[in-house]
Scaffold this motif. Structure first.
Motif, short mmCIF file in Angstrom:
data_model
loop_
_atom_site.label_atom_id
_atom_site.label_comp_id
_atom_site.label_asym_id
_atom_site.label_seq_id
_atom_site.Cartn_x
_atom_site.Cartn_y
_atom_site.Cartn_z
N LEU A 1 7.47 1.05 5.66
CA LEU A 1 6.88 2.38 5.60
C LEU A 1 6.17 2.76 4.23
O LEU A 1 5.18 3.23 4.19
CB LEU A 1 7.73 3.42 6.12
CG LEU A 1 7.21 4.88 6.05
CD1 LEU A 1 6.02 5.16 6.97
CD2 LEU A 1 8.45 5.99 6.32
N ALA A 2 7.13 2.34 3.50
CA ALA A 2 6.58 2.68 2.04
C ALA A 2 5.15 2.03 1.81
O ALA A 2 4.25 2.28 1.12
CB ALA A 2 7.45 2.42 0.82
N GLU B 1 2.39 3.37 3.23
CA GLU B 1 1.76 4.66 2.75
C GLU B 1 0.88 4.42 1.46
O GLU B 1 0.24 5.39 1.01
CB GLU B 1 3.06 5.52 2.43
CG GLU B 1 3.72 6.19 3.68
CD GLU B 1 4.97 6.93 3.22
OE1 GLU B 1 5.52 6.44 2.28
OE2 GLU B 1 5.44 7.70 4.21
N ASN B 2 1.07 3.15 1.10
CA ASN B 2 0.56 2.73 -0.12
C ASN B 2 -1.03 2.38 0.20
O ASN B 2 -1.36 1.48 1.11
CB ASN B 2 0.89 1.67 -0.97
CG ASN B 2 0.48 0.95 -2.10
OD1 ASN B 2 -0.73 1.53 -2.41
ND2 ASN B 2 0.99 0.24 -3.02
N ASP B 3 -1.75 3.08 -0.50
CA ASP B 3 -3.24 2.86 -0.20
C ASP B 3 -3.90 1.40 -0.55
O ASP B 3 -5.07 1.16 0.00
CB ASP B 3 -4.36 3.87 -0.93
CG ASP B 3 -4.03 5.39 -0.46
OD1 ASP B 3 -3.52 5.43 0.89
OD2 ASP B 3 -4.23 6.18 -0.97
#
Length: 85
Positions: A30-31, A34-36
């Motif tokens: 998930l992290a 969420e990182n572009d």
């Protein structure tokens, strides 16, 4: 998922580990999602892995719930119908 003979381990444990390990991996995925800066080539494989981890965790939760229901049912007091017999 069925219980193994090692005291409750699940069949997917070899691939996913236990519930806690799966949740840590899910949080990591998930992290990264969420990182572009996520690599587009890795996106599909990470989403697929997350989907399998979610299914594994849901299975662990269902198996635990059934196990707890079985244990608790063994300790419920006899109903009035059973006592009258």
């Amino acid at each position: 998922m069925a219980e193994d003979t090692d005291g409750g381990a699940q069949a997917g444990d070899a691939e996913f580990g236990g519930y806690a390990e799966s949740m840590v991996e899910l949080e990591s995925i998930l992290a990264s999602l969420e990182n572009d800066d996520i690599d587009i080539d890795a996106l599909a494989s990470q989403v697929a892995r997350a989907s399998r981890l979610i299914a594994h965790c849901e299975g662990r939760l269902r198996a635990t719930e059934l196990s707890l229901q079985t244990i608790l049912a063994q300790h419920e007091p006899a109903s009035a119908d059973e006592e009258a017999s």
